[in-house]
Design a protein around this motif. Structure first.
Motif, PDB file in Angstrom:
ATOM      1  N   PRO A  47      45.363  37.310  42.287  1.00 24.31           N
ATOM      2  CA  PRO A  47      45.731  36.300  42.389  1.00 24.31           C
ATOM      3  C   PRO A  47      47.412  36.100  41.983  1.00 24.31           C
ATOM      4  CG  PRO A  47      44.657  36.605  40.692  1.00 24.31           C
ATOM      5  CD  PRO A  47      44.586  37.962  41.191  1.00 24.31           C
ATOM      6  N   TYR A  48      47.898  36.110  43.011  1.00 27.44           N
ATOM      7  CA  TYR A  48      49.465  35.519  42.614  1.00 27.44           C
ATOM      8  C   TYR A  48      49.142  34.286  42.559  1.00 27.44           C
ATOM      9  CZ  TYR A  48      50.123  40.262  42.968  1.00 27.44           C
ATOM     10  OH  TYR A  48      51.170  42.023  43.264  1.00 27.44           O
ATOM     11  N   SER A  49      48.863  33.510  43.500  1.00 27.29           N
ATOM     12  CA  SER A  49      48.438  31.450  43.383  1.00 27.29           C
ATOM     13  C   SER A  49      47.004  31.441  42.693  1.00 27.29           C
ATOM     14  CB  SER A  49      49.196  30.965  44.698  1.00 27.29           C
ATOM     15  OG  SER A  49      48.782  31.612  45.327  1.00 27.29           O
ATOM     16  N   ILE A  83      50.039  48.123  48.924  1.00 25.13           N
ATOM     17  CA  ILE A  83      50.330  47.195  49.707  1.00 25.13           C
ATOM     18  C   ILE A  83      49.379  45.736  48.507  1.00 25.13           C
ATOM     19  CG2 ILE A  83      50.164  45.678  51.652  1.00 25.13           C
ATOM     20  CD1 ILE A  83      50.195  49.187  52.913  1.00 25.13           C
ATOM     21  N   SER A  84      50.329  45.004  47.981  1.00 26.09           N
ATOM     22  CA  SER A  84      49.160  43.858  47.241  1.00 26.09           C
ATOM     23  C   SER A  84      49.582  42.141  48.110  1.00 26.09           C
ATOM     24  CB  SER A  84      49.695  44.166  45.543  1.00 26.09           C
ATOM     25  OG  SER A  84      49.179  43.124  44.793  1.00 26.09           O
ATOM     26  N   TYR A  85      48.127  42.048  48.309  1.00 23.96           N
ATOM     27  CA  TYR A  85      47.874  40.279  48.921  1.00 23.96           C
ATOM     28  C   TYR A  85      47.745  39.368  47.804  1.00 23.96           C
ATOM     29  CZ  TYR A  85      48.991  43.162  53.732  1.00 23.96           C
ATOM     30  OH  TYR A  85      50.057  43.703  54.161  1.00 23.96           O
ATOM     31  N   ASP A  86      47.915  38.521  47.716  1.00 31.35           N
ATOM     32  CA  ASP A  86      47.513  37.245  47.213  1.00 31.35           C
ATOM     33  C   ASP A  86      46.360  36.617  48.659  1.00 31.35           C
ATOM     34  OD1 ASP A  86      48.464  33.787  46.755  1.00 31.35           O
ATOM     35  OD2 ASP A  86      47.223  35.039  45.431  1.00 31.35           O
ATOM     36  N   ASP A  87      45.651  36.341  47.167  1.00 34.33           N
ATOM     37  CA  ASP A  87      43.707  35.838  47.338  1.00 34.33           C
ATOM     38  C   ASP A  87      43.624  34.186  46.737  1.00 34.33           C
ATOM     39  OD1 ASP A  87      43.260  36.673  45.287  1.00 34.33           O
ATOM     40  OD2 ASP A  87      41.478  37.299  46.027  1.00 34.33           O
ATOM     41  N   ALA A  88      44.492  33.896  45.698  1.00 32.92           N
ATOM     42  CA  ALA A  88      44.760  32.465  45.027  1.00 32.92           C
ATOM     43  C   ALA A  88      43.023  32.654  44.082  1.00 32.92           C
ATOM     44  CB  ALA A  88      44.727  31.300  46.452  1.00 32.92           C
ATOM     45  N   TYR A  89      42.706  33.808  44.231  1.00 32.48           N
ATOM     46  CA  TYR A  89      41.006  33.493  43.335  1.00 32.48           C
ATOM     47  C   TYR A  89      40.488  32.948  44.354  1.00 32.48           C
ATOM     48  CZ  TYR A  89      38.561  33.806  39.029  1.00 32.48           C
ATOM     49  OH  TYR A  89      37.996  34.197  38.490  1.00 32.48           O
ATOM     50  N   ASN A  90      40.505  33.013  45.150  1.00 32.08           N
ATOM     51  CA  ASN A  90      39.559  32.067  46.024  1.00 32.08           C
ATOM     52  C   ASN A  90      37.680  33.674  47.378  1.00 32.08           C
ATOM     53  OD1 ASN A  90      38.959  31.461  49.398  1.00 32.08           O
ATOM     54  ND2 ASN A  90      39.883  29.474  49.132  1.00 32.08           N
ATOM     55  N   PRO A  91      37.011  33.509  46.621  1.00 29.44           N
ATOM     56  CA  PRO A  91      37.035  34.512  47.829  1.00 29.44           C
ATOM     57  C   PRO A  91      36.766  34.917  49.017  1.00 29.44           C
ATOM     58  CG  PRO A  91      35.131  33.711  46.204  1.00 29.44           C
ATOM     59  CD  PRO A  91      37.124  32.846  46.338  1.00 29.44           C
ATOM     60  N   VAL A  95      37.985  38.257  51.575  1.00 27.84           N
ATOM     61  CA  VAL A  95      37.853  38.497  52.430  1.00 27.84           C
ATOM     62  C   VAL A  95      39.038  38.793  53.398  1.00 27.84           C
ATOM     63  CG1 VAL A  95      36.190  39.061  53.929  1.00 27.84           C
ATOM     64  CG2 VAL A  95      34.982  37.791  51.669  1.00 27.84           C
ATOM     65  N   GLU A  96      39.702  38.322  54.160  1.00 26.88           N
ATOM     66  CA  GLU A  96      41.017  38.046  54.632  1.00 26.88           C
ATOM     67  C   GLU A  96      41.314  39.316  54.323  1.00 26.88           C
ATOM     68  OE1 GLU A  96      44.221  35.456  56.028  1.00 26.88           O
ATOM     69  OE2 GLU A  96      42.835  34.336  55.292  1.00 26.88           O
ATOM     70  N   GLN A  97      42.022  38.932  53.070  1.00 31.05           N
ATOM     71  CA  GLN A  97      42.801  40.272  52.411  1.00 31.05           C
ATOM     72  C   GLN A  97      42.557  41.907  53.217  1.00 31.05           C
ATOM     73  OE1 GLN A  97      45.297  38.901  53.395  1.00 31.05           O
ATOM     74  NE2 GLN A  97      46.458  37.337  51.537  1.00 31.05           N
ATOM     75  N   PRO A 113      40.928  45.131  42.816  1.00 29.30           N
ATOM     76  CA  PRO A 113      40.728  43.881  43.030  1.00 29.30           C
ATOM     77  C   PRO A 113      40.754  42.565  41.920  1.00 29.30           C
ATOM     78  CG  PRO A 113      39.758  45.545  44.426  1.00 29.30           C
ATOM     79  CD  PRO A 113      40.313  46.349  43.177  1.00 29.30           C
ATOM     80  N   LEU A 114      41.361  41.870  42.035  1.00 31.81           N
ATOM     81  CA  LEU A 114      40.929  41.243  40.491  1.00 31.81           C
ATOM     82  C   LEU A 114      40.263  39.935  41.017  1.00 31.81           C
ATOM     83  CD1 LEU A 114      43.254  40.686  37.434  1.00 31.81           C
ATOM     84  CD2 LEU A 114      42.234  38.929  38.173  1.00 31.81           C
ATOM     85  N   GLY A 115      39.145  39.758  39.472  1.00 29.51           N
ATOM     86  CA  GLY A 115      38.716  38.602  39.892  1.00 29.51           C
ATOM     87  C   GLY A 115      36.979  39.050  40.038  1.00 29.51           C
ATOM     88  N   THR A 116      36.290  38.756  39.061  1.00 29.11           N
ATOM     89  CA  THR A 116      34.965  38.731  39.301  1.00 29.11           C
ATOM     90  C   THR A 116      34.009  37.750  40.774  1.00 29.11           C
ATOM     91  OG1 THR A 116      33.892  38.659  37.145  1.00 29.11           O
ATOM     92  CG2 THR A 116      32.610  38.134  38.839  1.00 29.11           C
ATOM     93  N   PRO A 117      34.736  36.873  41.795  1.00 31.97           N
ATOM     94  CA  PRO A 117      34.489  36.370  42.786  1.00 31.97           C
ATOM     95  C   PRO A 117      35.174  37.137  44.228  1.00 31.97           C
ATOM     96  CG  PRO A 117      35.284  34.210  41.027  1.00 31.97           C
ATOM     97  CD  PRO A 117      35.647  34.992  40.526  1.00 31.97           C
ATOM     98  N   SER A 118      36.398  37.002  43.904  1.00 28.10           N
ATOM     99  CA  SER A 118      36.887  37.894  44.111  1.00 28.10           C
ATOM    100  C   SER A 118      36.533  39.363  44.925  1.00 28.10           C
ATOM    101  CB  SER A 118      38.177  38.285  44.644  1.00 28.10           C
ATOM    102  OG  SER A 118      38.856  36.697  44.870  1.00 28.10           O
TER     103      SER A 118
END
Length: 409
Positions: A47-49, A83-91, A95-97, A113-118
């Motif tokens: 979640p870089y953002s 290769i690391s992508y941002d998901d903004a802590y958005n489930p 999925v897209e990433q 990958p970080l975060g319970t929802p993601s």
């Protein structure tokens, strides 16, 4: 591909021996997508953002650690392509990433990958595709369930274990506590609360108030007011960093003086305690498995000397007091250990096999007494925690290292 060329004078018997040797050597080197003679592609989602961006420095540290390994020659001569992508802590974004990493980048595995929802959102997809979801950056028990999700392995201690440990502490040190719980309305909050209740057992009536909140709520002030009104003298805050800061500040603003326990998910000095105000954070309790990077007691510790040297060269702007910096280093070190154990058999199945074959592995940053052990039936590498108290500008550990299994009664 190996081309076999036999000298004209080679006898049939010798030719057969050479062919057998070459076939054996070829069999030892096995690749799945994301691996080759020169490269290992590892994917990551952070979640870089968004509301949990305070955690994302872990991804930066992991990238830096892999760069250090590459500078040292890589893993068995192969360089790590992280290769690391941002998901903004958005489930949905996670999925897209995940699809992008698997289907476009063709990574060997998705690491930490970080975060319970993601992680919940991508788990079924990765398991259906037989792609390792390795060392998940969340403590839900769903991420350590090999019978249902054989391609998913956790990293940090299960949230329920954390809750049990707090129950043990309270039963021993404050058995008449009136406990109020603030928890994020997802697996993070629900599982710590579940562990607390399991640990309290017959003393469940010690909990006098439970307040859940949504990650999207701009403020949790009203929840804190409800907790105070309950008459509680003890607070357990199971929150992510933004809400943790708000909670600590509001409790102080009200002049309320409960025994305050902050879940380890937001025990970072740099992203929680400092923004909340060191004066407001004095005496807060938590539990963790890793050393405080800013604590001078570790200055002569050999592992932390390596950690400090790494930061100086590869991440000079990172704060030693940020728990996510320590976290990222330890997780990356474990990933490198798994890759080394895998040798030239860089298949996804072997990666999971090696991850489930860690024996008394101790990253530089874990507390003395904490060891990493996994097996085909144990997909939680770390299951021990030690209580700690915030004093001055840092955490001070106390008591023994505790295994979070079982109940507290």
């Amino acid at each position: 591909m190996i081309a076999l060329r036999f000298p004209v004078a080679t006898s049939p018997a010798a030719a057969l021996l050479l062919l057998a040797a070459a076939t054996c050597a070829n069999a030892e080197t096995r690749y799945d997508p994301g691996a080759s003679d020169t490269e290992i592609k590892i994917g990551n989602i952070m979640p870089y953002s968004g509301p949990a961006s305070a955690y994302a420095v872990a991804g930066t540290i992991e990238a830096a650690y892999f760069q250090m390994i590459n500078d040292q020659g890589g893993i068995n001569g192969r360089k790590i392509n992280f290769i690391s992508y941002d998901d903004a802590y958005n489930p949905a974004k996670a999925v897209e990433q995940a699809r992008r990493l698997v289907e476009s980048d063709e990574v060997l595995a998705i690491f930490n990958p970080l975060g319970t929802p993601s992680n919940t959102a991508i788990q079924k997809y990765l398991n259906a595709r037989h792609v390792p979801q390795l060392f998940v950056g969340a403590g839900s028990e769903n991420f350590g369930n090999p019978s249902s999700f054989p391609w998913t392995m956790g990293w940090q201690p299960p949230y329920r274990s954390e809750g049990r440990i707090y129950a043990r502490y309270l039963l021993a040190q404050k058995p008449e506590a009136r406990i109020a719980v603030l928890y994020q309305n997802d697996d993070l909050g629900k599982e710590v609360l579940k562990g607390l209740k399991e640990g309290l057992g017959a003393r469940l009536s010690m909990i006098v108030r439970e307040e859940s909140y949504e990650i999207a709520e701009p403020t949790i002030d009203s929840h804190i007011l409800n907790l105070k009104a309950s008459g509680a003298d003890t607070v357990l805050s199971v929150t992510t960093p933004k809400s943790a800061v708000q909670s600590i500040r509001k409790v102080a603003e009200l002049g309320w003086k409960p025994l305050y326990i902050q879940s380890y998910a937001s025990a970072s000095v740099n992203s929680v305690m400092k923004p909340a105000g060191f004066d407001n954070a004095q005496g807060i309790l938590s539990a963790y498995y890793a050393k405080d990077g800013a604590d001078p007691q570790w200055d002569e510790d050999e592992g932390m000397k390596r950690f400090t040297a790494f930061l100086a060269r590869y991440a000079p702007t990172a704060s030693r007091s940020d728990i996510s910096v320590v976290y990222g280093y330890g997780a990356a070190q474990a990933m490198v250990q798994v890759l080394r154990q895998a040798g030239d058999n860089l298949t996804r199945a072997n990666l999971m096999k090696q991850a489930a074959s860690l024996r008394n592995f101790t990253p530089d940053t874990v507390l003395p007494g904490v060891t990493i052990n996994t097996s085909a039936t144990d997909f939680f590498p770390i299951e021990q925690l030690q209580m700690m108290r915030f004093e001055g500008s840092q955490w001070t550990t106390f008591g023994p290292v505790i295994d979070g299994g079982g109940s507290a009664d």
